[in-house]
Enzyme design. Structure first.
Site, PDB file in Angstrom:
ATOM      1  CB  THR A  15      -0.600  21.156   9.971  1.00  0.00           C
ATOM      2  OG1 THR A  15      -1.378  20.063   9.524  1.00  0.00           O
ATOM      3  CG2 THR A  15      -1.116  21.644  11.283  1.00  0.00           C
ATOM      4  CE  LYS A 106       8.195  15.103  13.355  1.00  0.00           C
ATOM      5  NZ  LYS A 106       6.938  15.449  13.913  1.00  0.00           N
ATOM      6  CD  GLU A 130      13.701  26.209  18.978  1.00  0.00           C
ATOM      7  OE1 GLU A 130      14.688  26.875  19.243  1.00  0.00           O
ATOM      8  OE2 GLU A 130      13.351  25.210  19.642  1.00  0.00           O
ATOM      9  N   GLY A 135       7.721  21.116  18.833  1.00  0.00           N
ATOM     10  CA  GLY A 135       6.886  22.168  18.226  1.00  0.00           C
ATOM     11  C   GLY A 135       7.220  23.562  18.711  1.00  0.00           C
ATOM     12  CG  ASP A 202       7.350  12.220  16.433  1.00  0.00           C
ATOM     13  OD1 ASP A 202       7.693  12.824  15.400  1.00  0.00           O
ATOM     14  OD2 ASP A 202       6.962  12.802  17.464  1.00  0.00           O
ATOM     15  CE  LYS A 206       8.781  15.447  17.737  1.00  0.00           C
ATOM     16  NZ  LYS A 206       7.414  15.177  18.176  1.00  0.00           N
TER      17      LYS A 206
HETATM   18  N1  HSE Z   1       3.140  13.601  15.738  1.00  0.00           N
HETATM   19  C1  HSE Z   1       3.893  14.511  16.524  1.00  0.00           C
HETATM   20  C2  HSE Z   1       3.347  14.434  17.955  1.00  0.00           C
HETATM   21  C3  HSE Z   1       3.781  15.898  15.958  1.00  0.00           C
HETATM   22  O1  HSE Z   1       2.330  13.781  18.184  1.00  0.00           O
HETATM   23  O2  HSE Z   1       3.961  14.984  18.840  1.00  0.00           O
HETATM   24  C4  HSE Z   1       4.856  16.838  16.374  1.00  0.00           C
HETATM   25  O3  HSE Z   1       6.128  16.415  16.059  1.00  0.00           O
END
Ligand code: HSE
Length: 427
Positions: A15, A106, A130, A135, A202, A206
């Site tokens: 992607t 990340k 970044e 994103g 996730d 971050k």
């Molecule tokens: N899976 C992540 C989200 C993608 O849903 O935010 C971006 O890091």
């Protein structure tokens, strides 16, 4: 203007990788005007080289990304494969071979980043990231440079688009959890392994990077307190709503008396707060700095072009600039002075399913009082098939006291099912 060529290698054409190839083509003139450089992609590394790809004619498709690090012409390696395996070896080898790296990885940076950042700084190279946090939102640059003149007090963010999308779907359209997750996957922003999204990991990846940027400290990823939205019940979304709150999965960190509070968990966010109005797959980050005051960044946190926008920004700034990973002048960051998540205090929302009998409220209030928990609101909702929902809002309470009270309730005969407890965001 004389334009020099900068030769790069790209690993991963999913992607984000395809988005980058598109931007390099569509924005070529702007890129040359801003950097004085023409960016040439010499290699694209993919798993299957037999599939036809939309890449420039001169670009070579290879299946071993490590081949790029041996090529003296390559100045920058862009790692967009993800994962902790080959990506790790590639970044390490690239740095060891004197090449700067741009990555959106990340998970790798949060879990193994300290070693890689130290290597980059030792070699006087860039490891730019970044795209790894939120994103397309330029939060890394913002914390590293634009807000460098501040003492940062808090950083609070909706850092996972998938979870936010699921919560929005459940709250606005009444969609059930599984359907909402399925549609997030179809829309293409869920991780390959969606447990990373819905269990909060996730967002935690971050958050770890944000702590590093905000305070120049190393907060070990595995020490973060992490709770996701896997067991989110529509009933709590509705109760929260009737109390004037929206449930959001937040990554939250604050510096309190020189120590770092941090964690990922569902929060009740007052509906008037901007974070409560962040819908669907959007991300947002609220920062409080002693000079800038309150700052709110909102944007698309995943997907092809928004994430590629951040990757390309990194490539462009490093082909013209000196770079360092966090904005702090030191080789190795000191360990963060961490506040034990158990003693972090906040108001709480608590929803219990109980039998409709005399004395239940007295018993629950007794257990709260025993732990020094002070109640700010109590609501008894209409009786349901599986009992009566009792909703409590508390004043400032530690997780430790809350857990102990819940433990004692679960060991008595008061509860019909597992209690639900979420922190309430104070704004
Ligand atoms: N899976 C992540 C989200 C993608 O849903 O935010 C971006 O890091």
């Amino acid at each position: 203007m004389s334009v020099q060529d900068v030769v790069i290698g790209l690993a991963g054409l999913g992607t984000v990788g395809s988005g980058l190839v598109t931007l390099l083509r569509d924005n070529a003139t702007e890129i040359e005007r801003r950097t004085g450089k023409r960016i040439i992609v010499k290699y694209v590394a993919v798993r299957d080289v037999t599939i036809k790809r939309d890449i420039p004619e001169h670009t070579k498709l290879i299946d071993n990304p490590l081949l790029m690090v041996e090529d003296p012409e390559i100045q920058v390696i862009v790692e967009l494969m993800g994962g902790l395996g080959i990506a790790h070896t590639l970044i390490k080898e690239a740095l060891l071979h004197g090449k700067s790296v741009v990555t959106a990885n990340k998970a790798l940076l949060a879990e193994k980043g300290e070693e890689l950042f130290a290597l980059a700084e030792e070699k006087n190279l860039s490891l730019a990231y970044e795209a790894s946090v939120a994103g397309g939102i330029p939060i890394v640059q913002t914390l590293k440079d634009s807000l460098a003149g501040n003492k940062i007090k808090t950083v609070t963010g909706i850092l996972n688009g998938t979870s936010n999308y699921i919560l929005s779907q459940m709250s606005v359209n009444g969609t059930n959890f599984d359907e909402a997750l399925k549609s997030a996957q179809e829309l293409g922003f869920a991780e390959a392994d969606p447990t990373l999204d819905i269990d909060g990991f996730d967002a935690a990846h971050k958050l770890k990077l944000l702590i590093r940027l905000a305070w120049g400290v190393h907060y070990p990823y595995e020490k973060l307190s992490v709770q996701g939205i896997r067991n989110m019940n529509a009933m709590d979304i509705n109760f929260a709503h009737s109390l004037g709150y929206t449930i959001k999965l937040l990554g939250q960190t604050a510096q309190v008396n020189g120590e770092i509070e941090a964690g990922v968990s569902p929060y009740l966010v007052p509906e008037k707060a901007m974070l409560a109005r962040v819908d669907g797959a959007f991300n947002a980050i609220h920062i409080n700095g002693n000079a800038v005051g309150s700052l709110f960044l909102h944007g698309i946190g995943a997907g092809s072009l928004p994430t590629a926008s951040a990757v390309l920004g990194d490539i462009m700034s490093l082909v013209k600039d000196i770079y360092d990973s966090t904005g702090y002048v030191m080789e190795k960051l000191p360990l963060a002075p961490m506040v034990n998540p158990e003693i972090m205090e906040s108001p709480w929302y608590l929803r219990l399913m109980v039998h409709d009998t005399v004395g239940v409220l007295r018993d629950i209030a007794g257990l709260f009082a025993k732990q020094g928990i002070s109640i700010s609101q109590v609501i008894q909702k209409k009786k349901q098939e599986d009992g009566v929902p009792l909703v409590f809002m508390t004043y400032e309470t530690s997780m430790k006291a809350m857990k102990q009270a819940l433990h004692e309730m679960e060991n008595s005969n008061i509860l019909i099912s597992k209690p639900v407890a979420y922190r309430v965001l104070e704004v």
